[in-house]
Design an enzyme around this catalytic site. Structure first.
Site, PDB file in Angstrom:
ATOM      1  CG  HIS A  78     -56.401  28.825 -44.557  1.00  0.00           C
ATOM      2  ND1 HIS A  78     -56.669  28.236 -43.361  1.00  0.00           N
ATOM      3  CD2 HIS A  78     -55.926  30.063 -44.269  1.00  0.00           C
ATOM      4  CE1 HIS A  78     -56.399  29.085 -42.369  1.00  0.00           C
ATOM      5  NE2 HIS A  78     -55.930  30.202 -42.893  1.00  0.00           N
TER       6      HIS A  78
ATOM      7  CG  ASP B 241     -51.807  22.875 -44.960  1.00  0.00           C
ATOM      8  OD1 ASP B 241     -52.929  23.342 -44.665  1.00  0.00           O
ATOM      9  OD2 ASP B 241     -50.831  22.888 -44.176  1.00  0.00           O
TER      10      ASP B 241
ATOM     11  N   GLY C 225     -47.296  33.571 -36.538  1.00  0.00           N
ATOM     12  CA  GLY C 225     -47.674  32.981 -37.826  1.00  0.00           C
ATOM     13  C   GLY C 225     -46.469  32.491 -38.609  1.00  0.00           C
TER      14      GLY C 225
ATOM     15  CG  ASP D 263     -46.852  25.468 -40.709  1.00  0.00           C
ATOM     16  OD1 ASP D 263     -46.945  25.920 -41.870  1.00  0.00           O
ATOM     17  OD2 ASP D 263     -47.570  25.853 -39.768  1.00  0.00           O
TER      18      ASP D 263
HETATM   19  C1  GLA Z   1     -51.153  27.095 -40.207  1.00  0.00           C
HETATM   20  C2  GLA Z   1     -51.156  25.574 -40.291  1.00  0.00           C
HETATM   21  C3  GLA Z   1     -50.797  25.105 -41.704  1.00  0.00           C
HETATM   22  C4  GLA Z   1     -51.664  25.807 -42.752  1.00  0.00           C
HETATM   23  C5  GLA Z   1     -51.686  27.314 -42.518  1.00  0.00           C
HETATM   24  C6  GLA Z   1     -52.656  28.021 -43.438  1.00  0.00           C
HETATM   25  O1  GLA Z   1     -49.843  27.563 -40.399  1.00  0.00           O
HETATM   26  O2  GLA Z   1     -50.232  25.024 -39.387  1.00  0.00           O
HETATM   27  O3  GLA Z   1     -50.929  23.715 -41.793  1.00  0.00           O
HETATM   28  O4  GLA Z   1     -52.953  25.290 -42.779  1.00  0.00           O
HETATM   29  O5  GLA Z   1     -52.017  27.647 -41.186  1.00  0.00           O
HETATM   30  O6  GLA Z   1     -52.238  27.904 -44.753  1.00  0.00           O
END
Ligand code: GLA
Length: 385
Positions: A38, A40, A127, A175
């Site tokens: 959390h 990015d 996730g 991601d």
């Molecule tokens: C998801 C989002 C990412 C990032 C994560 C938390 O995977 O796609 O961009 O914010 O949650 O770190």
């Protein structure tokens, strides 16, 4: 199944559905985030690795501008036309594919229609960024098929745009960057503001260690709304503190800043600022090959996500706590949270015990059976045939 067996299965499915041979096959990986959660969308630091599970895509161009997208399991394609794409025009998982075509067109790339058949072995909703894998495989395939010559970073940014603006999920860029830029045997240290990145060697096996992924197989129906809430809280706190993003709050200014915020937002801000610090410390330890020493940072990250950021879940906490009790050197949830997966750093010799202990703890609490497997740092999106 070997990669070649998978490729043959997808190519056979392509022929069966289209009556044509595909022009190529591409793969893109899922990811786990080692640390930097959390951060990015706060312009901060992340340290993900691409894993050896992902999406395989086989495709051929079409001259009539039609876009036909099948999964291996479905006989009916999601159907649209490259000229008619717009946010909301394609629903379901195919939106991640169509969204990339849309984003590429909007950016001026000269791409036309395509037939696309997809298969994947990264679990959906776990996730592990299956949607980014889909997007990044698509971006590379269309770029290759139509010879648009895009740079990898630009493909990742368009994949991110597809998810934000076409699918409507306000995610950060981690991601897509991991699925595009990941490198075998390395973690990806990324500054999400400048997009500067470094491939940091991550040869855990040489240190007698492994990173176990614990897919809790639990999701949360409200993930997207809660994710958007967290993001909004960070943005409003940054605003109130007069900062472009929480990335700009230094740790020596933290306490003073927190005193001006309500408790809830103070927790969110504390997490983001301390998490950025933990990423930098982790990177330093990796550069020094001090792999076991990152364990406490992983565990501290989880505590912060659990308490200050409030994005963990009973299943994730059970995964982390039971792994640590069974001897893991560190453990934390990975990805957005509210369910999904955790990672645990363990000595290779202890992997079996940790797996047994986590599985037993889940059974005791009446949760579904988790799936544990090693995270193998793998290559970002590439062509395989
Ligand atoms: C998801 C989002 C990412 C990032 C994560 C938390 O995977 O796609 O961009 O914010 O949650 O770190």
């Amino acid at each position: 199944m070997t990669l070649e067996d998978q490729r043959l299965a997808v190519a056979a499915a392509f022929f069966q559905r289209t009556g044509q041979q595909p022009e190529g096959t591409w793969v893109a990986p899922g990811r786990v985030n080692l640390i930097g959660e959390h951060t990015d969308y706060n312009d901060g630091y992340v340290l993900p690795l691409a894993i050896d599970r992902g999406v395989m895509l086989t495709a051929a161009r079409r001259e009539d501008g039609a876009l036909r997208i099948w999964s291996l399991q479905e006989n009916e394609p999601a159907l649209s036309s490259i000229d008619d794409l717009g946010p909301g025009s394609v629903k379901g998982w195919a939106a991640y594919v169509a969204g990339v075509a849309w984003a590429m067109r909007v950016a001026g790339a000269r791409i036309g229609g395509a037939d696309i058949v997809l298969s994947g072995d990264v679990p959906l909703g776990a996730g592990l960024a299956s949607s980014a894998a889909l997007e990044c495989a698509t971006a590379l395939a269309l770029d290759d098929l139509y010879g648009t010559g895009m740079e990898p970073e630009d493909r990742a940014l368009l994949a991110h745009r597809a998810e934000n603006d076409f699918v409507g999920v306000p995610c950060g860029v981690m991601d897509q960057m991991a699925a595009t830029l990941g490198r075998t045997g390395h973690a990806l240290f990324l500054d999400t503001r400048s997009l500067a990145h470094e491939h940091v060697p991550f040869d855990l096996a040489a240190a007698g260690l492994t990173l176990l992924v614990i897919d809790t197989r639990s999701g949360h129906a409200l993930v997207e709304g809660k994710y958007a809430d967290r993001r909004a809280a960070c943005e409003s706190a940054a605003d109130e503190l007069g900062l472009a993003a929480l990335r700009d709050l230094r740790s020596d200014e933290l306490e003073e800043a927190l005193a001006t915020l309500d408790d809830e937002r103070a927790g969110r801000v504390r997490h983001v600022v301390t998490e950025n610090g933990r990423v930098l410390e982790t990177v330093d330890l990796l550069r020094a090959q001090r792999f076991p020493d990152i364990g406490p940072l992983l565990t501290a990250s989880h505590a912060s996500l659990r308490k200050d950021y409030a994005v963990s879940s009973p299943e994730l906490d059970t995964a982390v706590d039971s792994a640590l009790l069974a001897g893991a050197l560190g453990a934390r949830m990975t990805g957005a949270g509210f369910g999904g997966s955790a990672v645990a750093l363990v000595e290779v010799g202890a992997a079996h015990d940790v797996t047994a202990a986590v599985t037993a703890a889940f059974a005791e609490r009446g949760f579904g059976t988790p799936e544990l497997f090693p995270a193998v740092a793998s290559e970002g999106a590439h062509r395989i045939g």
